[in-house]
Design a protein around this motif. Sequence first.
Motif, PDB file in Angstrom:
ATOM      1  N   THR A 166     -20.860  26.937 -31.242  1.00  0.00           N
ATOM      2  CA  THR A 166     -21.773  27.889 -30.183  1.00  0.00           C
ATOM      3  C   THR A 166     -23.100  27.923 -30.641  1.00  0.00           C
ATOM      4  O   THR A 166     -23.955  28.861 -30.066  1.00  0.00           O
ATOM      5  N   ILE A 167     -23.349  27.347 -31.466  1.00  0.00           N
ATOM      6  CA  ILE A 167     -25.020  27.035 -32.096  1.00  0.00           C
ATOM      7  C   ILE A 167     -25.691  26.173 -31.588  1.00  0.00           C
ATOM      8  O   ILE A 167     -25.682  25.082 -31.416  1.00  0.00           O
ATOM      9  N   GLU A 168     -26.956  26.486 -31.092  1.00  0.00           N
ATOM     10  CA  GLU A 168     -27.889  26.042 -30.358  1.00  0.00           C
ATOM     11  C   GLU A 168     -29.519  26.150 -31.328  1.00  0.00           C
ATOM     12  O   GLU A 168     -29.684  27.149 -31.064  1.00  0.00           O
ATOM     13  N   ARG A 169     -29.895  25.204 -31.935  1.00  0.00           N
ATOM     14  CA  ARG A 169     -30.919  25.705 -32.547  1.00  0.00           C
ATOM     15  C   ARG A 169     -32.363  25.836 -31.802  1.00  0.00           C
ATOM     16  O   ARG A 169     -32.515  24.912 -30.937  1.00  0.00           O
ATOM     17  N   ILE A 170     -33.083  26.452 -32.136  1.00  0.00           N
ATOM     18  CA  ILE A 170     -34.398  26.922 -31.368  1.00  0.00           C
ATOM     19  C   ILE A 170     -35.634  25.899 -31.999  1.00  0.00           C
ATOM     20  O   ILE A 170     -35.169  25.499 -33.104  1.00  0.00           O
ATOM     21  N   PRO A 171     -36.126  25.201 -30.973  1.00  0.00           N
ATOM     22  CA  PRO A 171     -37.081  24.123 -31.760  1.00  0.00           C
ATOM     23  C   PRO A 171     -37.987  24.555 -32.878  1.00  0.00           C
ATOM     24  O   PRO A 171     -38.147  25.900 -32.863  1.00  0.00           O
ATOM     25  N   GLU A 172     -38.128  23.863 -33.915  1.00  0.00           N
ATOM     26  CA  GLU A 172     -38.573  24.231 -34.979  1.00  0.00           C
ATOM     27  C   GLU A 172     -39.748  25.027 -34.931  1.00  0.00           C
ATOM     28  O   GLU A 172     -40.059  25.972 -35.909  1.00  0.00           O
ATOM     29  N   ALA A 173     -40.754  24.606 -34.373  1.00  0.00           N
ATOM     30  CA  ALA A 173     -42.132  25.249 -34.276  1.00  0.00           C
ATOM     31  C   ALA A 173     -41.880  26.659 -33.859  1.00  0.00           C
ATOM     32  O   ALA A 173     -42.677  27.578 -34.349  1.00  0.00           O
ATOM     33  N   ASP A 174     -41.238  26.837 -32.508  1.00  0.00           N
ATOM     34  CA  ASP A 174     -40.983  27.972 -32.233  1.00  0.00           C
ATOM     35  C   ASP A 174     -39.931  28.757 -33.000  1.00  0.00           C
ATOM     36  O   ASP A 174     -40.262  30.034 -33.430  1.00  0.00           O
ATOM     37  N   ARG A 175     -39.275  28.352 -33.783  1.00  0.00           N
ATOM     38  CA  ARG A 175     -38.379  29.156 -34.697  1.00  0.00           C
ATOM     39  C   ARG A 175     -39.107  29.537 -35.971  1.00  0.00           C
ATOM     40  O   ARG A 175     -38.889  30.831 -36.342  1.00  0.00           O
TER      41      ARG A 175
END
Length: 281
Positions: A166-175
């Motif tokens: 159920t995990i979807e990672r936020i794009p790294e720069a935005d994260r």
Amino acid sequence: MLKIPNPIGNEKADAIVSKFVNDRLIRIMEDIILDEVVWKMAEKGELDSEAATKDFDELVDLTELITDMDFAEMVSMVYLPDNYPIERANRTFFGLYKLLKAKKEYVPKLAMEYVLYSVIGKEVGEVDLINSDMMDGLFDNLEDDFDGFDDDIEDDFCDGDEEYTTIERIPEADRIIVKNAVMEVNKEGLEGEELEDMAEYTVSCYENLREYFEICLPDSDCLLLDNYTEQEFLDAEREGDTGRLVKAEKNIIEFPFKDKDGNQTNVRAEFDIDPWDLEED
């Protein structure tokens, strides 16, 4: 867009989080809608190679679906309370979809919150069911059933070693922007490794659909619709009988107003939203 309660407190980070959460919910709802449309196409013999190349907007006609009673039955059974009128099911379901796609942020009506809660719950439940079936070995010999299919399709269904999540990672720069903002906002109360761990946990919650119950619907008042109609709920709320601990945030608009002496002030007024009037991106 859905107005996310309890924002971080940093304008740029909150905008990133809001877009990420709303986009994810839109994709989930579009998958639900598309599944029903494709199933009906298959029943009619209209599902061919040409249809497979079309995108959501080409395959789905919302104005047609809004009056589709088969779709209403599905929505009523899966996403709305038992006592909710079936004739209003589609408008409420698609109303939430339209609200998610609107440019501005809004607080949904209670029945739409119920749909949202159900959509999140069904998606999480399907992930858990797939993983449970995989652990039970249900897909161990599935490769034989896909013999001759496209390799990508076979890989999607037959990779028994990869757990669904159920995990979807936020794009790294935005994260990084969101995590740094959380640390900045909370630097007065925490520091060092404790501050970084708290920021990492906060960001990870926005990435995990399981946390969306709390992120999007922190009071879960919508579940009271299992016991109340919408009007009964509103009447009981006025009488203080619904047990609401926190009053839901309302949609408020401000407009300038001059009193009889010519003094100008801003008047705040609550307004009721019809998602069908909202301007989409």
